[in-house]
Scaffold this motif. Sequence first.
Motif, PDB file in Angstrom:
ATOM      1  N   VAL A 174      77.882  21.286  76.582  1.00 51.21           N
ATOM      2  CA  VAL A 174      78.245  22.552  77.210  1.00 51.21           C
ATOM      3  C   VAL A 174      77.088  22.989  78.099  1.00 51.21           C
ATOM      4  N   ILE A 175      77.367  23.929  78.978  1.00 54.99           N
ATOM      5  CA  ILE A 175      76.385  24.346  79.980  1.00 54.99           C
ATOM      6  C   ILE A 175      76.362  25.866  80.053  1.00 54.99           C
ATOM      7  N   ARG A 176      75.186  26.421  80.332  1.00 57.35           N
ATOM      8  CA  ARG A 176      75.110  27.851  80.626  1.00 57.35           C
ATOM      9  C   ARG A 176      74.348  28.046  81.932  1.00 57.35           C
ATOM     10  N   MET A 190      81.836  22.015  80.477  1.00 58.42           N
ATOM     11  CA  MET A 190      81.304  21.541  81.759  1.00 58.42           C
ATOM     12  C   MET A 190      82.303  21.763  82.899  1.00 58.42           C
ATOM     13  N   ALA A 191      83.584  21.512  82.652  1.00 62.03           N
ATOM     14  CA  ALA A 191      84.585  21.646  83.706  1.00 62.03           C
ATOM     15  C   ALA A 191      84.715  23.074  84.196  1.00 62.03           C
ATOM     16  N   ASN A 192      84.369  24.061  83.344  1.00 63.89           N
ATOM     17  CA  ASN A 192      84.536  25.465  83.722  1.00 63.89           C
ATOM     18  C   ASN A 192      83.363  26.001  84.539  1.00 63.89           C
ATOM     19  N   ALA A 193      82.335  25.177  84.768  1.00 61.91           N
ATOM     20  CA  ALA A 193      81.196  25.620  85.580  1.00 61.91           C
ATOM     21  C   ALA A 193      81.490  25.521  87.074  1.00 61.91           C
ATOM     22  N   ALA A 194      82.456  24.699  87.463  1.00 63.65           N
ATOM     23  CA  ALA A 194      82.758  24.498  88.882  1.00 63.65           C
ATOM     24  C   ALA A 194      83.166  25.815  89.525  1.00 63.65           C
ATOM     25  N   GLY A 195      82.610  26.065  90.711  1.00 65.04           N
ATOM     26  CA  GLY A 195      82.945  27.264  91.464  1.00 65.04           C
ATOM     27  C   GLY A 195      82.080  28.466  91.161  1.00 65.04           C
ATOM     28  N   GLN A 196      81.184  28.385  90.161  1.00 64.52           N
ATOM     29  CA  GLN A 196      80.359  29.523  89.798  1.00 64.52           C
ATOM     30  C   GLN A 196      78.981  29.431  90.457  1.00 64.52           C
ATOM     31  N   GLU A 197      78.372  30.587  90.642  1.00 55.14           N
ATOM     32  CA  GLU A 197      77.045  30.641  91.260  1.00 55.14           C
ATOM     33  C   GLU A 197      75.970  30.647  90.183  1.00 55.14           C
ATOM     34  N   ALA A 198      74.818  30.054  90.496  1.00 56.13           N
ATOM     35  CA  ALA A 198      73.727  29.991  89.519  1.00 56.13           C
ATOM     36  C   ALA A 198      72.410  29.738  90.233  1.00 56.13           C
ATOM     37  N   GLU A 199      71.337  30.209  89.624  1.00 57.89           N
ATOM     38  CA  GLU A 199      69.994  29.874  90.089  1.00 57.89           C
ATOM     39  C   GLU A 199      69.315  28.869  89.177  1.00 57.89           C
ATOM     40  N   ALA A 200      69.860  28.689  87.950  1.00 55.61           N
ATOM     41  CA  ALA A 200      69.323  27.698  87.014  1.00 55.61           C
ATOM     42  C   ALA A 200      70.416  27.348  86.017  1.00 55.61           C
ATOM     43  N   GLN A 202      71.200  25.111  82.060  1.00 58.20           N
ATOM     44  CA  GLN A 202      70.689  24.458  80.855  1.00 58.20           C
ATOM     45  C   GLN A 202      71.874  23.823  80.128  1.00 58.20           C
ATOM     46  N   PHE A 203      71.621  22.660  79.496  1.00 55.14           N
ATOM     47  CA  PHE A 203      72.667  21.941  78.781  1.00 55.14           C
ATOM     48  C   PHE A 203      72.420  22.008  77.272  1.00 55.14           C
ATOM     49  N   LYS A 204      73.514  21.929  76.516  1.00 56.37           N
ATOM     50  CA  LYS A 204      73.429  21.808  75.064  1.00 56.37           C
ATOM     51  C   LYS A 204      74.373  20.688  74.626  1.00 56.37           C
ATOM     52  N   ALA A 205      73.785  19.643  74.013  1.00 49.67           N
ATOM     53  CA  ALA A 205      74.592  18.528  73.488  1.00 49.67           C
ATOM     54  C   ALA A 205      74.916  18.799  72.023  1.00 49.67           C
ATOM     55  N   ILE A 206      76.170  18.551  71.653  1.00 51.54           N
ATOM     56  CA  ILE A 206      76.635  18.782  70.287  1.00 51.54           C
ATOM     57  C   ILE A 206      77.135  17.455  69.731  1.00 51.54           C
ATOM     58  N   TYR A 207      76.490  16.969  68.666  1.00 51.02           N
ATOM     59  CA  TYR A 207      76.847  15.697  68.044  1.00 51.02           C
ATOM     60  C   TYR A 207      77.496  15.973  66.684  1.00 51.02           C
TER      61      TYR A 207
END
Length: 480
Positions: A174-176, A190-200, A202-207
């Motif tokens: 997931v991404i924030r 991840m798919a829901n980040a497309a089209g959004q604005e950001a200056e930075a 960060q990722f979180k991997a979930i196993y």
Amino acid sequence: MLERNTMQRGTDTFQFRRRALLKTTEPLDLTGETQVSGFLLFGTEPAGTFRRVIFEVDGELWYFTNDGLTEYPSYGEIDDILEYGNTVADLLEVQGIAKWIGKKVFPIIALDAPRDSMVMPKIKIGLKVNCFNDEYTREQFSPIFELKHTDNPARIVAASFNKANNGYAKSDVVIRLRDKFGDWGDWLEMANAAGQEAEAVQFKAIYTLTALDGTDEAKVFDCNVAYVTDAYNLSGDTLEIYTLPQTYYQDLGTCYAMIKHSELLDAEIKAFIKFAKLPKQRKNIVIGRGKGTVDTYFLGINGGIDPRINQNTLHLTANGRTITDFYYNTQTATVDLKADSGAEIRASYEYDVDAENWVEMAGELTQPYGDAGLFMSRFIYRLTDSIDKRISAVKFVLERKSGTAAEEILATSTGKTLTFTLPHRAKKESIYCTGNWDYDEETQILTVTGAPDEVIYLSYDWTGIFPLIDNVTVGWTPAT
């Protein structure tokens, strides 16, 4: 929220109603569950309001019938969902949904209320789930990645990751995003980040593992984010601007259309026009009598069928009471409905509506306009047959061009940094250039440092820039 002129249920008058069509961006995630026993539903449905729900799973639409989970029979638009979608009572009767185990479920909700309603209907949907497997979960956070941007925040184009799992293991990322105010948002798929604005970002991997004896293995290889810094130029290859159809009391002759815009850079503007005659009207014509069961009624008089009916104007009554629960067939000009036995069924509507036919207008000129860096493009269209043509509208179509520059020779390197202004707006991710280079999408400036006497080659894909629109003006003259 949509406001629509529609028929009020249970009366014989038209009334504005408020409607909303909602689709969740975060699914009901059942990928880790082994049982789904039913729904958890909360909210309110005040008198005179309506809540209807369907579901999207794996890109297909579904709803519940007496046969269980069933493929949805329509398009998933607000009108058909209000007619066919499940009520809260329908969903509370569902006992188990084995087909959803391991899936991601997106509810699609249609809400409807009178315009003067003090309270809109509300709904919150959950699922009763169980998991009978032992699971071991670990989360891993990435560093914070700053996105290069100019005066505008970067716009995310796509976000993805690569993984490999063995056994019953699962891995997800997931991404924030951090906005221009320095605030972090919630974790997103991840798919829901497309089209959004950001200056930075960060990722979180979930196993997730079901065993620790080595039979399960979960890996995430990499995470990727594609972004641009001039997002206002990347909203598709075509934009359209429409004027509202206008009705006049004289036959129309010539139309002049003018649009003021910024400079055209690898882009062009076209104009199109449509004309129509005034539609005919039916007022409270009798189309039959009720039979107490669902029956089919033809729209027309004296045994005829009226062509090209404007279904948005269709108003049906039975003994003076408005009918809202009916099906209209556009091909046969019939309505299927149920009315009390012997009730007189009447209909009002517009018909003989001209088919939509857009015709390209002739471009007269494009020239500078004023001192603000604006340009003006003007178009004209002369009707050759003006009889009964009293309704008209214009649309402007903005198209940006694209292409590829292949192995262009820029220069021979001197060992120092060279600067080039590219003639087209290059897609940064497509650039191939010898030497060390950097590219500013905003200014279209490429800087290159190569070894002495090295030939600098450049290849890239390019896309034009949409002009900024200041205003449009459209005028008609009467037929002579």
